[in-house]
Design a protein around this motif. Structure first.
Motif, PDB file in Angstrom:
ATOM      1  N   LEU A 118       0.761  -1.247   0.071  1.00 15.44           N
ATOM      2  CA  LEU A 118      -0.197  -0.096   0.051  1.00 15.44           C
ATOM      3  C   LEU A 118       0.887   1.345   0.011  1.00 15.44           C
ATOM      4  CD1 LEU A 118      -2.854   1.229   0.160  1.00 15.44           C
ATOM      5  CD2 LEU A 118      -2.355   0.982   2.633  1.00 15.44           C
ATOM      6  N   GLY A 119       2.050   1.336   0.820  1.00 11.35           N
ATOM      7  CA  GLY A 119       2.798   2.315   0.949  1.00 11.35           C
ATOM      8  C   GLY A 119       3.434   2.868  -0.412  1.00 11.35           C
ATOM      9  N   VAL A 120       3.887   1.802  -1.100  1.00  7.56           N
ATOM     10  CA  VAL A 120       4.618   1.957  -2.407  1.00  7.56           C
ATOM     11  C   VAL A 120       3.592   2.354  -3.309  1.00  7.56           C
ATOM     12  CG1 VAL A 120       6.025   0.830  -4.106  1.00  7.56           C
ATOM     13  CG2 VAL A 120       6.462   0.277  -1.799  1.00  7.56           C
ATOM     14  N   ALA A 121       2.419   1.732  -3.527  1.00  8.26           N
ATOM     15  CA  ALA A 121       1.558   2.255  -4.631  1.00  8.26           C
ATOM     16  C   ALA A 121       1.001   3.726  -4.086  1.00  8.26           C
ATOM     17  CB  ALA A 121       0.266   1.385  -4.487  1.00  8.26           C
ATOM     18  N   LEU A 122       0.885   4.152  -2.942  1.00 10.41           N
ATOM     19  CA  LEU A 122       0.515   5.565  -2.732  1.00 10.41           C
ATOM     20  C   LEU A 122       1.860   6.440  -3.203  1.00 10.41           C
ATOM     21  CD1 LEU A 122      -1.078   5.289   0.940  1.00 10.41           C
ATOM     22  CD2 LEU A 122      -2.156   5.668  -1.208  1.00 10.41           C
ATOM     23  N   VAL A 123       3.137   6.039  -3.225  1.00 11.91           N
ATOM     24  CA  VAL A 123       4.009   7.196  -3.754  1.00 11.91           C
ATOM     25  C   VAL A 123       3.882   6.842  -5.199  1.00 11.91           C
ATOM     26  CG1 VAL A 123       6.729   6.859  -4.097  1.00 11.91           C
ATOM     27  CG2 VAL A 123       5.668   6.628  -1.608  1.00 11.91           C
ATOM     28  N   GLY A 124       3.521   5.788  -5.666  1.00 12.27           N
ATOM     29  CA  GLY A 124       3.304   5.930  -7.209  1.00 12.27           C
ATOM     30  C   GLY A 124       2.231   6.640  -7.713  1.00 12.27           C
ATOM     31  N   ILE A 125       1.054   6.798  -6.983  1.00 12.04           N
ATOM     32  CA  ILE A 125      -0.041   7.712  -7.549  1.00 12.04           C
ATOM     33  C   ILE A 125       0.612   8.921  -7.544  1.00 12.04           C
ATOM     34  CG2 ILE A 125      -1.928   8.569  -6.523  1.00 12.04           C
ATOM     35  CD1 ILE A 125      -2.806   5.892  -5.745  1.00 12.04           C
ATOM     36  N   ALA A 126       1.395   9.399  -6.254  1.00 14.75           N
ATOM     37  CA  ALA A 126       1.728  11.058  -6.318  1.00 14.75           C
ATOM     38  C   ALA A 126       2.699  11.160  -7.419  1.00 14.75           C
ATOM     39  CB  ALA A 126       2.466  11.081  -4.975  1.00 14.75           C
ATOM     40  N   ALA A 127       3.706  10.306  -7.699  1.00 17.01           N
ATOM     41  CA  ALA A 127       4.748  10.532  -8.787  1.00 17.01           C
ATOM     42  C   ALA A 127       3.936  10.763  -9.993  1.00 17.01           C
ATOM     43  CB  ALA A 127       5.540   9.570  -8.897  1.00 17.01           C
ATOM     44  N   ASN A 128       2.875   9.729 -10.435  1.00 15.95           N
ATOM     45  CA  ASN A 128       2.319   9.662 -11.575  1.00 15.95           C
ATOM     46  C   ASN A 128       1.329  11.003 -11.887  1.00 15.95           C
ATOM     47  OD1 ASN A 128       2.986   7.079 -12.534  1.00 15.95           O
ATOM     48  ND2 ASN A 128       1.568   6.200 -11.353  1.00 15.95           N
ATOM     49  N   VAL A 129       0.766  11.443 -10.756  1.00 16.84           N
ATOM     50  CA  VAL A 129       0.139  12.772 -10.935  1.00 16.84           C
ATOM     51  C   VAL A 129       1.092  13.811 -11.287  1.00 16.84           C
ATOM     52  CG1 VAL A 129      -1.105  14.659  -9.578  1.00 16.84           C
ATOM     53  CG2 VAL A 129      -1.684  12.255  -9.282  1.00 16.84           C
ATOM     54  N   VAL A 130       2.363  14.090 -10.742  1.00 17.67           N
ATOM     55  CA  VAL A 130       3.411  15.048 -11.003  1.00 17.67           C
ATOM     56  C   VAL A 130       3.758  14.886 -12.343  1.00 17.67           C
ATOM     57  CG1 VAL A 130       5.719  15.898 -10.705  1.00 17.67           C
ATOM     58  CG2 VAL A 130       4.052  14.978  -8.697  1.00 17.67           C
ATOM     59  N   GLY A 131       3.759  13.603 -13.071  1.00 19.14           N
ATOM     60  CA  GLY A 131       4.234  13.176 -14.358  1.00 19.14           C
ATOM     61  C   GLY A 131       3.349  13.838 -15.350  1.00 19.14           C
ATOM     62  N   LEU A 132       1.898  13.440 -14.868  1.00 24.25           N
ATOM     63  CA  LEU A 132       0.688  14.086 -15.876  1.00 24.25           C
ATOM     64  C   LEU A 132       0.807  15.633 -16.103  1.00 24.25           C
ATOM     65  CD1 LEU A 132      -2.070  11.681 -14.642  1.00 24.25           C
ATOM     66  CD2 LEU A 132      -0.933  11.513 -16.722  1.00 24.25           C
ATOM     67  N   LEU A 133       1.010  16.095 -15.046  1.00 25.25           N
ATOM     68  CA  LEU A 133       1.065  17.665 -15.105  1.00 25.25           C
ATOM     69  C   LEU A 133       2.194  18.129 -15.836  1.00 25.25           C
ATOM     70  CD1 LEU A 133       0.272  18.458 -11.320  1.00 25.25           C
ATOM     71  CD2 LEU A 133      -1.438  18.649 -13.044  1.00 25.25           C
ATOM     72  N   VAL A 134       3.374  17.429 -15.685  1.00 30.20           N
ATOM     73  CA  VAL A 134       4.615  17.882 -16.532  1.00 30.20           C
ATOM     74  C   VAL A 134       4.284  17.860 -18.091  1.00 30.20           C
ATOM     75  CG1 VAL A 134       6.854  17.480 -17.243  1.00 30.20           C
ATOM     76  CG2 VAL A 134       6.083  17.512 -14.916  1.00 30.20           C
ATOM     77  N   LEU A 135       3.627  16.678 -18.684  1.00 31.29           N
ATOM     78  CA  LEU A 135       3.239  16.168 -19.917  1.00 31.29           C
ATOM     79  C   LEU A 135       2.412  17.010 -20.553  1.00 31.29           C
ATOM     80  CD1 LEU A 135       4.275  12.453 -19.636  1.00 31.29           C
ATOM     81  CD2 LEU A 135       5.500  14.142 -20.700  1.00 31.29           C
ATOM     82  N   ARG A 136       1.211  17.316 -19.555  1.00 30.61           N
ATOM     83  CA  ARG A 136      -0.058  17.915 -20.210  1.00 30.61           C
ATOM     84  C   ARG A 136       0.103  19.028 -21.268  1.00 30.61           C
ATOM     85  NH1 ARG A 136      -4.059  20.256 -15.804  1.00 30.61           N
ATOM     86  NH2 ARG A 136      -2.145  21.702 -15.635  1.00 30.61           N
ATOM     87  N   GLY A 137       1.247  19.800 -21.186  1.00 28.15           N
ATOM     88  CA  GLY A 137       1.479  20.926 -21.795  1.00 28.15           C
ATOM     89  C   GLY A 137       1.961  20.497 -23.398  1.00 28.15           C
ATOM     90  N   GLY A 138       2.363  19.142 -23.655  1.00 30.18           N
ATOM     91  CA  GLY A 138       2.803  18.875 -24.818  1.00 30.18           C
ATOM     92  C   GLY A 138       2.098  17.667 -25.376  1.00 30.18           C
ATOM     93  N   LYS A 139       1.129  17.157 -24.845  1.00 28.96           N
ATOM     94  CA  LYS A 139       0.646  16.001 -25.299  1.00 28.96           C
ATOM     95  C   LYS A 139      -0.173  15.871 -26.610  1.00 28.96           C
ATOM     96  CE  LYS A 139      -3.594  16.029 -22.609  1.00 28.96           C
ATOM     97  NZ  LYS A 139      -4.409  15.992 -23.707  1.00 28.96           N
ATOM     98  N   ASP A 140      -0.813  17.150 -26.867  1.00 30.30           N
ATOM     99  CA  ASP A 140      -1.452  17.126 -28.292  1.00 30.30           C
ATOM    100  C   ASP A 140      -0.619  17.780 -29.115  1.00 30.30           C
ATOM    101  OD1 ASP A 140      -3.834  16.777 -26.545  1.00 30.30           O
ATOM    102  OD2 ASP A 140      -3.932  18.962 -26.059  1.00 30.30           O
ATOM    103  N   GLU A 141       0.612  17.763 -29.004  1.00 26.88           N
ATOM    104  CA  GLU A 141       1.635  18.227 -30.173  1.00 26.88           C
ATOM    105  C   GLU A 141       2.411  17.043 -30.717  1.00 26.88           C
ATOM    106  OE1 GLU A 141       3.691  22.072 -29.846  1.00 26.88           O
ATOM    107  OE2 GLU A 141       2.502  22.675 -28.281  1.00 26.88           O
ATOM    108  N   SER A 142       2.822  16.257 -29.941  1.00 26.22           N
ATOM    109  CA  SER A 142       3.777  14.948 -30.280  1.00 26.22           C
ATOM    110  C   SER A 142       3.131  13.660 -29.877  1.00 26.22           C
ATOM    111  CB  SER A 142       4.928  15.248 -29.560  1.00 26.22           C
ATOM    112  OG  SER A 142       5.852  14.272 -29.358  1.00 26.22           O
ATOM    113  N   LEU A 143       3.338  12.956 -30.757  1.00 27.30           N
ATOM    114  CA  LEU A 143       3.152  11.342 -30.568  1.00 27.30           C
ATOM    115  C   LEU A 143       3.666  10.884 -29.486  1.00 27.30           C
ATOM    116  CD1 LEU A 143       2.672   9.610 -34.255  1.00 27.30           C
ATOM    117  CD2 LEU A 143       0.895   9.864 -32.448  1.00 27.30           C
ATOM    118  N   ASN A 144       5.018  11.183 -29.435  1.00 27.35           N
ATOM    119  CA  ASN A 144       5.901  10.467 -28.427  1.00 27.35           C
ATOM    120  C   ASN A 144       5.341  11.116 -27.066  1.00 27.35           C
ATOM    121  OD1 ASN A 144       7.823   8.826 -29.431  1.00 27.35           O
ATOM    122  ND2 ASN A 144       8.392  10.481 -30.743  1.00 27.35           N
ATOM    123  N   LEU A 145       4.828  12.236 -26.809  1.00 26.17           N
ATOM    124  CA  LEU A 145       4.511  12.889 -25.739  1.00 26.17           C
ATOM    125  C   LEU A 145       3.135  12.377 -25.361  1.00 26.17           C
ATOM    126  CD1 LEU A 145       7.089  14.947 -25.784  1.00 26.17           C
ATOM    127  CD2 LEU A 145       5.595  16.693 -24.661  1.00 26.17           C
TER     128      LEU A 145
END
Length: 307
Positions: free
Chosen positions: A126-153
């Motif tokens: 449970l503890g590790v999974a919660l860390v994963g959730i937090a990290a994924n949310v941060v990753g989504l926020l970082v990538l959101r600005g370029g996801k509509d321009e690039s296939l790789n993003l």
């Protein structure tokens, strides 16, 4: 007569413009991967190991995308007139295939775990999974600005989004095991991860195949493009009209445009070319256009061609 507007050679591709986002998310993903491998091994959770495998695939895909973005920025040559820009598309294809492969591995392991349940340390899981959730949310926020321009993003964004749902599934499974002791919940969470991976992997591969087959880009209505071209003053008709994509953010167009005799006689071909380029760039976001202007009656002298 050929004419080209806004050459894109030597410019940054969509992935290149957002390279820093990929680097940040790659670091986050690798950190979560290490945490989930250690946590999965210590807790005995297949769901954590499955998500770690998914994270490894994501990291590999991000590394491929970064390498491809560097190669794609190299200048064009006489042998490769568009440079290496399509390496981004090939990188996205590899990324999609890796997703499918990891999904198959997770499914096989989940079936084995269902048949032969193992002890799971639900608290650590449970503890590790919660860390994963937090990290994924941060990753989504970082990538959101370029996801509509690039296939790789876009591929990276979808992978991180799937990781987020996968981490949520692991959290639910950990809570179930913690409260009921039913360890098969770990196998069920693993299958849910597979169900999240496959559809988005298929969507990514489908888009890549469309680019490689030079299909008309989504959102571009060829009939509407034809109408706009034929409404340009002096244009009689258009044929051999093609719109395709070199790489993310680089749609291109070519067409044979039949021009009225009086416009050619008055030397107004340059005006027509400028009008065509401006029209397509404004209405269809196609900045790289090549037109062949032809006099009326010339089409009869051309070999077989597309409508």
């Amino acid at each position: 007569m050929g004419h080209d507007h806004a050459h894109a050679h030597g410019t940054l591709t969509a992935t290149g413009r957002h390279r820093k986002r990929l680097v940040i998310v790659m670091i986050i993903t690798l950190a979560v991967f290490v945490a989930e491998v250690v946590g999965g091994l210590l807790s005995g959770s297949l769901a954590l190991l499955a998500d770690a495998g998914h994270m490894l695939t994501d990291s590999a895909g991000l590394v491929i995308a970064l390498i491809a973005s560097v190669l794609a920025a190299r200048p064009a040559t006489s042998a490769r007139t568009y440079g290496l820009q399509r390496t981004e598309v090939l990188a996205a294809l590899v990324n999609g295939v890796l997703l499918v492969a990891i999904a198959g591995w997770v499914l096989v392991q989940a079936v084995e775990r269902w048949r032969d349940p193992a002890e799971v340390s639900s608290g650590l899981m449970l503890g590790v999974a919660l860390v994963g959730i937090a990290a994924n949310v941060v990753g989504l926020l970082v990538l959101r600005g370029g996801k509509d321009e690039s296939l790789n993003l876009r591929g990276a964004y979808l992978e991180v989004l799937g990781d987020l749902f996968g981490s949520v599934a692991v959290v639910v499974a950990a809570v179930v095991i913690l409260t009921t002791g039913w360890t098969r919940a770990d196998a069920i969470a693993s299958v849910l991860v597979v169900c999240l991976i496959v559809p988005r992997a298929w969507a990514l591969i489908r888009d890549v195949v469309d680019v490689l087959l030079e299909a008309t880009p989504r959102g571009v209505d060829l009939a509407t493009v034809r109408t706009h071209i034929e409404e340009t003053p002096g244009v009689v008709e258009v044929h051999d009209l093609h719109v395709w994509t070199i790489t993310s953010g680089l749609p291109v167009l070519s067409a044979h445009v039949v021009v009225a005799h009086e416009h050619l006689a008055r030397g107004r071909s340059g005006e027509i070319l400028d009008s065509l380029g401006s029209c397509l760039g404004e209405h269809f976001d196609v900045a790289h256009c090549t037109f062949q202007l032809e006099p009326e009656g010339h089409r009869a002298h051309e070999p077989a061609h597309h409508a």
